[in-house]
Each structure stands twice: as structure tokens, then as C-alpha cells.
Design a protein around this motif. Structure first.
Motif, PDB file in Angstrom:
ATOM      1  N   ASP A   1       4.900   7.015   3.315  1.00 56.38           N
ATOM      2  CA  ASP A   1       4.548   7.943   2.235  1.00 56.38           C
ATOM      3  C   ASP A   1       4.894   7.414   0.857  1.00 56.38           C
ATOM      4  N   ALA A   2       5.916   6.555   0.789  1.00 61.21           N
ATOM      5  CA  ALA A   2       6.406   6.128  -0.513  1.00 61.21           C
ATOM      6  C   ALA A   2       7.048   4.754  -0.401  1.00 61.21           C
ATOM      7  N   ILE A   3       7.219   4.119  -1.553  1.00 62.31           N
ATOM      8  CA  ILE A   3       8.017   2.905  -1.644  1.00 62.31           C
ATOM      9  C   ILE A   3       9.235   3.192  -2.503  1.00 62.31           C
ATOM     10  N   TRP A   4      10.339   2.573  -2.142  1.00 60.77           N
ATOM     11  CA  TRP A   4      11.554   2.595  -2.962  1.00 60.77           C
ATOM     12  C   TRP A   4      11.788   1.160  -3.389  1.00 60.77           C
ATOM     13  N   ILE A   5      11.811   0.931  -4.702  1.00 61.52           N
ATOM     14  CA  ILE A   5      12.006  -0.405  -5.238  1.00 61.52           C
ATOM     15  C   ILE A   5      13.439  -0.526  -5.740  1.00 61.52           C
TER      16      ILE A   5
ATOM     17  N   GLY B   1       9.939   9.615  -8.088  1.00 64.15           N
ATOM     18  CA  GLY B   1      11.271   9.959  -7.634  1.00 64.15           C
ATOM     19  C   GLY B   1      12.262   8.845  -7.887  1.00 64.15           C
ATOM     20  N   PHE B   2      13.517   9.131  -7.520  1.00 64.40           N
ATOM     21  CA  PHE B   2      14.609   8.183  -7.742  1.00 64.40           C
ATOM     22  C   PHE B   2      15.495   8.101  -6.514  1.00 64.40           C
ATOM     23  N   ARG B   3      15.965   6.904  -6.259  1.00 63.04           N
ATOM     24  CA  ARG B   3      17.066   6.689  -5.339  1.00 63.04           C
ATOM     25  C   ARG B   3      18.279   6.443  -6.218  1.00 63.04           C
ATOM     26  N   PHE B   4      19.269   7.303  -6.123  1.00 61.36           N
ATOM     27  CA  PHE B   4      20.444   7.205  -6.979  1.00 61.36           C
ATOM     28  C   PHE B   4      21.554   6.460  -6.252  1.00 61.36           C
ATOM     29  N   ASP B   5      21.836   5.268  -6.734  1.00 56.01           N
ATOM     30  CA  ASP B   5      22.847   4.406  -6.150  1.00 56.01           C
ATOM     31  C   ASP B   5      24.242   4.996  -6.366  1.00 56.01           C
TER      32      ASP B   5
ATOM     33  N   LYS C   1       3.658   7.153  -3.065  1.00 53.66           N
ATOM     34  CA  LYS C   1       4.581   7.586  -4.101  1.00 53.66           C
ATOM     35  C   LYS C   1       5.492   6.399  -4.452  1.00 53.66           C
ATOM     36  N   VAL C   2       6.018   6.411  -5.666  1.00 47.33           N
ATOM     37  CA  VAL C   2       6.895   5.332  -6.121  1.00 47.33           C
ATOM     38  C   VAL C   2       8.251   5.903  -6.492  1.00 47.33           C
ATOM     39  N   VAL C   3       9.276   5.445  -5.782  1.00 44.98           N
ATOM     40  CA  VAL C   3      10.663   5.832  -6.028  1.00 44.98           C
ATOM     41  C   VAL C   3      11.382   4.606  -6.566  1.00 44.98           C
ATOM     42  N   ILE C   4      12.102   4.756  -7.677  1.00 49.74           N
ATOM     43  CA  ILE C   4      12.831   3.618  -8.231  1.00 49.74           C
ATOM     44  C   ILE C   4      14.328   3.864  -8.129  1.00 49.74           C
ATOM     45  N   ASP C   5      15.070   2.778  -8.160  1.00 51.47           N
ATOM     46  CA  ASP C   5      16.509   2.777  -7.904  1.00 51.47           C
ATOM     47  C   ASP C   5      17.267   2.873  -9.225  1.00 51.47           C
ATOM     48  N   GLN C   6      17.956   3.983  -9.456  1.00 50.62           N
ATOM     49  CA  GLN C   6      18.733   4.145 -10.677  1.00 50.62           C
ATOM     50  C   GLN C   6      20.216   4.029 -10.377  1.00 50.62           C
TER      51      GLN C   6
ATOM     52  N   PHE D   1      22.706  -8.813  -8.748  1.00 48.79           N
ATOM     53  CA  PHE D   1      21.265  -8.829  -8.440  1.00 48.79           C
ATOM     54  C   PHE D   1      20.549  -7.527  -8.810  1.00 48.79           C
ATOM     55  N   GLY D   2      20.816  -7.067 -10.028  1.00 50.99           N
ATOM     56  CA  GLY D   2      20.092  -5.922 -10.561  1.00 50.99           C
ATOM     57  C   GLY D   2      20.855  -4.627 -10.520  1.00 50.99           C
ATOM     58  N   TYR D   3      21.905  -4.567  -9.743  1.00 54.27           N
ATOM     59  CA  TYR D   3      22.727  -3.353  -9.716  1.00 54.27           C
ATOM     60  C   TYR D   3      23.763  -3.361 -10.840  1.00 54.27           C
ATOM     61  N   ASP D   4      23.617  -4.300 -11.749  1.00 54.31           N
ATOM     62  CA  ASP D   4      24.394  -4.359 -12.986  1.00 54.31           C
ATOM     63  C   ASP D   4      23.390  -4.347 -14.135  1.00 54.31           C
TER      64      ASP D   4
END
Length: 551
Positions: A52-56, A202-206, A100-105, A67-70
Motif C-alpha cells: 500500500d505504501a513505501i517508507w523511505i 505520512g511519517f515514520r517517526f524515529d 502512498k509515500v511515508v518519509i522518515d522523520q 547515514f541520514g539519521y543525523d
């Protein structure tokens, strides 16, 4: 606790999300690192899986120490991955394909190269002075308390410019933002709004339970039971009960502010919860319909993949969801994950060297049949194993710190194999940032697309079938006693009940069923999951077999 996902904005409820680790997915320019145009080019492939969606995972401007988490700029794309126009094209293409597109915040911390931190460390009275967690040393010069970093050592780093310690729950180059400061909350909400206005779904909240800390900076007590889920056994972090450095009560009000903003745009959220009592926190953070939409934890990302352990974790969460739902009026929702970019690949972690493709198939069927949503990590649809990475090839600072007892996360982050005979398995024309194992090239997408019985083709068939089954997407769950290695439960919705059975072992088994289940009729979907039947009151399951039967 029945629910429906028929509303367009409820796609997440029972939905399937495909996680993309952009560094390792597809490289379009030959520099050895995956990028946004590479992802865009592979979106038809992802859509073909039936998700249904991708989480990037993070693609924002960053010095890439983690690697991007900073993050050093929350509102721009790092040149390594492309630019904002590339992201807009990715978003438009995904929407055209129905994804759907979910991004990692990453809200709890940023990079020490962010302008906010550069300003904050200059003095104790500038505009950003209290945007980070600063503290004076003890009288003997040591850190203000005993808090530990997840990545090893003290969670406090001395800054000679400001002459104070600052808090970092992860790398010392990832200072924690001070969410007790209202301006910080407003700034982080503004970064969320930036991407919502751009059209993300949407968002994936780290690390979403790390936003707040104890104002009094009280030391953590020793753990009564060592945490072996959130961190590896070699890490002393698990020896503390993390009572004061995360999962603080003030976080609930902030998450309500986040939800209010998401609701303006009809967007969804999934939070990552790493805590000593993560199931309780997951229920708390998703209940009431006014905080996170769903959450996942590390509870199914552990080395234990037994049927009994899986049942224990799911039942415990269901109990917490029900308990908290009674208090808040609306029960929360889980998003299950059995693999991601932080842990050993599941067929190696749970399978202990298992190479039988039927094992990867039954793991998908089992995890996608639990009550909740599901995250699939790139490469799971190919049954990729954990890669062996030599020390001199390691990139992960976590692994470098704890080598050789803990080898870090590089083994699950190796590049995606697209073409078995192409250079670097078709991931890049240049030398990849991590090597592509030969065994991964042998399992490449082009190989599996030519085989009707491959794991990849099973994923496509199963997820397409599951999407048409409301009982699996939204129904209640109740477990039925069964011996190892069988997981047995029912799913029920609107008067319809299914019996779901999965043999996670390599030996055939026979289980005598209670009278209530003996007349269950197998569903007419033999191409989806085979190897199970009910005969003369017994449930018969082939090795790695499964069964769906209607009661």
C-alpha cells in the motif's frame, strides 16, 4: 475491537508498507550509493508487490555520520540522494501507481552540523541556547548523571566552547533537542508541515519516545531484567531501567500536537518505540485516536522467532491495547515488523541458517495475518540472508564500536540485487558503498521473476490475495493452544471467523483439534499458501506449511 479500513484515509489500518533504505536500493548515477531517481525507477516493481505504501529512510541533508539519521537540514534533500525536484517526481510517480509515500522523520535529535546546534553551543544566552539539553558537570567534572548512549558510553559529551555537557542518546554527533522548549516543538512541527504541504502521505517517526527527558536529570536505576530486545547483549545500555531519559509523560501532549497537524492533511503516522516496556508505550502512544496512528517496537526484531514467543508478544500487546483503549476510548493499533535496517535479516536471525524458500514464504503469511499493519523491509521478498561483512569494510559506527561481539547493521544494509549477471547485481555501475554478496546476486529480482514458485512471486500472489480479505486486514485475533513450532489463531470480523495455522518448523506435524475447529473448511486459495489440511479432526501441516480455514 473490530475496525474498518474502508475510508481512504484509513489505508494504513491493516495496510502493508515497504521500507526502502535509499543508500542501498537503486543507484541511478553510478556513484555507488542509491538515490531518489533510483527509487523512482523501481516504483513499478514495488507496486507489483501489492503493498500500500513505501517508507523511505532519511534522505535529508546530513553529514552521514549515522547515514541520514543525523539531519543537518530537515527541509532539503542531501545531494548524495538528489534534490527536491527529484523527490517531487518520486512522489508524483508513486501516487500515479497507487502508492502512498511515508518519509522518515528524526525529531528527537539532529546533527551537530545543524545550524541550530552550531548557534546553541556558542553561548548560554543566544536565541538557541536552550534548544538542546545542556548541563553543568558534577563537582568532580564528570557527567551530570549515569545516562548511557544506545551506541555505547556515556550519553553526555563535553563541549569546550560552551563549557557544559550536552545530551546525545545515540552518537555524540547527534545532540538531543530539548522538547521542553516550546520553540523546539514549533520548529519540528514546521518541518513536518513542510513535507505535508509537498504531498507526503505520512511519517515514520524515529525513536519517537526519546523526545523528552527528565527535567531534574535524575540517574536511571539498575534494570531488574536486562533489556535484550532494544539493544544487543554486549551493550551495557540494557543494564539500566530507562526511567528518566525517555518515554516521559510530556511526550503525550506533543504527540497530540503532531496528530492534529497530520489530521489537517489526512496523513498517517507510525512510531518506532524502543523502551524497556515497549508494548505498554505502543498502546499508550496509539490509543485515543489523538496521537500516533500506529507504532512498532523491537519485540519481533529479536533472535527468538519461536511460535510461543510470537504469540506471547502479540497477546501481550493486545492486552495493553485493550486496557489502554478502555481508558482512552479508542484502542491503539500495531504495525508489525520482523525485519528492518537495524537488525539481522529475518531468515538468518530466526532461521539460524535456514535456506529453504518455504520458510520465507510462511514468515510473510504469518506476519501478514497478525492483527495490525505490516512493514516489509527491502529484500525480504527475495529471502535475502544476512551478509558477512569484513571489519575493514564496515561502515556502521555501532558495529565498529562493539566489534567483534556485535557486527553492527551493515549485514542487512547491503545493496538490493536486481540482475544476477550484471555488475554489482545491477545496483550500481560504480563500486557500491557496501559489497553485494554472491549469494544475493543468485537471488536477484530477474532470477526470481522467471520462477513461478519463487519467494518473490509468492509475495505478489499472497499480498494481492490478502488485500481482498477484510478479516485479515481488520479482524480481531484470538490464539489457540498449539505445540511448537505451530502458531494457531483465529481472525474474526462481522460474524466471519477464520482459523489461521502456520508451521514454522522443517518437520511435518499433526495436531488434534478441539471440536470447535474440526469442521473448518479450507479456503479455496491453494496457490496462496499450501501444505495444510484438516482431516479426521486433525490439523495436518507440511514443513513450513500453512492453512486458512473458515469456521
Amino acid at each position: 475491537m473490530q475496525s474498518s479500513n474502508t475510508s481512504p484515509n484509513n489505508w494504513w489500518r491493516g495496510g502493508v508498507i515497504y521500507q526502502i533504505y535509499p543508500r542501498s536500493f537503486a543507484d541511478s548515477n553510478g556513484d555507488g550509493v542509491g538515490d531518489l531517481p533510483g527509487i523512482t525507477g523501481k516504483l513499478p516493481y514495488i507496486a507489483s508487490l501489492g503493498v500500500d505504501a513505501i517508507w523511505i529512510s532519511p534522505f535529508f541533508t546530513s553529514p552521514m555520520k549515522d547515514f541520514g539519521y543525523d539531519v543537518s537540514d530537515y527541509c532539503d534533500v542531501d545531494p548524495l540522494f538528489g534534490n527536491l525536484a527529484d523527490f517531487d517526481r518520486l512522489l508524483a510517480t508513486a501516487h500515479q501507481l497507487g502508492l502512498k509515500v511515508v518519509i522518515d522523520q528524526v525529531l528527537s535529535h539532529c546533527s551537530d552540523q545543524h545550524d541550530w546546534f552550531k548557534q546553541s553551543r556558542q553561548s548560554r544566552d543566544n536565541d538557541k541556547a536552550d534548544w538542546f539539553v545542556w548541563a553543568d558537570p558534577k563537582a568532580d567534572g564528570t557527567p551530570p548523571n549515569n545516562w548511557l548512549s544506545v551506541f555505547g558510553g556515556s550519553a553526555w559529551q563535553w563541549d569546550s566552547c560552551r563549557r557544559q555537557y550536552y545530551l546525545h542518546n545515540f552518537l555524540s554527533s547527534q545532540p538531543d533537542l530539548n522538547f521542553h522548549c516550546p520553540a523546539v516543538q514549533d520548529a519540528m512541527l514546521a518541518t513536518i508541515r513542510f513535507w505535508l504541504e509537498r504531498g507526503v502521505d505520512g511519517f515514520r517517526f524515529d525513536a519517537c519516545n526519546f523526545h523528552f527527558h527528565d527535567r531534574k536529570l535524575r540517574s536511571n536505576p539498575p534494570a531488574k531484567v536486562r533489556d535484550s530486545k532494544t539493544v544487543s547483549a554486549e551493550n551495557p545500555y540494557g543494564l539500566q531501567a530507562h526511567k528518566h531519559d525517555k518515554s516521559q509523560p510530556e511526550n503525550l501532549a506533543f504527540l497530540q500536537r503532531v496528530r492534529s497537524l497530520l489530521d489537517e492533511f489526512g496523513a498517517a503516522s507510525v512510531g518506532e518505540v524502543g523502551d524497556d516496556h515497549s508494548l505498554k508505550v505502543m498502546a499508550q502512544y496509539t490509543s485515543g485516536g489523538d496521537k500516533l496512528h500506529m507504532a512498532y517496537s523491537f519485540n519481533l526484531l529479536t533472535p527468538d522467532g519461536s511460535a510461543g514467543y510470537i504469540r506471547q508478544q502479540v497477546e501481550a500487546l493486545e492486552g495493553q491495547l485493550h486496557k489502554r483503549g478502555k481508558k482512552d476510548g479508542v484502542p491503539g493499533w500495531a504495525c508489525w515488523s520482523i525485519g528492518n535496517h537495524d537488525v539481522q535479516r529475518v531468515v538468518s536471525r530466526w532461521g539460524k541458517g535456514m535456506t529453504d524458500p518455504r520458510y520465507a514464504k510462511v514468515l510473510l503469511a504469518m506476519s501478514a495475518s497478525l492483527r495490525g499493519s505490516l512493514c516489509i523491509y527491502q529484500g525480504e521478498e527475495l529471502a535475502l540472508t544476512e551478509a558477512e561483512i569484513a571489519f575493514e569494510q564496515l561502515q556502521d559506527p555501532y558495529g565498529i564500536t562493539f566489534w567483534p561481539e556485535f557486527k553492527g547493521r551493515d549485514g542487512c544494509r547491503t545493496p538490493m540485487p536486481w540482475q544476477s549477471r550484471a555488475k554489482h547485481a545491477g545496483f550500481s555501475t560504480g563500486k557500491p558503498w557496501l559489497p553485494v554478496p554472491k549469494e544475493h546476486a543468485a537471488s536477484a529480482v530477474d532470477v526470481q521473476e522467471q520462477a513461478d514458485d519463487s519467494v518473490l512471486q509468492f509475495y505478489r500472489q499472497f499480498l494481492a490475495w490478502r488485500k481482498r480479505q477484510p478479516v485479515l486486514c481488520s479482524g480481531d485475533i484470538r490464539f489457540v493452544d498449539a505445540p511448537e513450532p505451530v502458531l494457531l489463531f483465529t481472525r474474526s470480523l462481522h460474524g466471519e471467523t477464520w482459523l489461521c495455522a502456520f508451521n514454522l518448523g522443517r518437520e511435518a506435524c499433526s495436531i488434534k483439534l478441539d471440536k470447535a475447529y474440526r469442521r473448518a473448511g479450507a479456503l479455496p486459495e491453494p496457490s496462496v499458501l499450501t501444505g495444510g489440511r484438516i482431516d479426521a479432526g486433525h490439523l495436518l501441516l507440511a514443513p513450513f506449511g500453512g492453512l486458512y480455514a473458515r469456521l
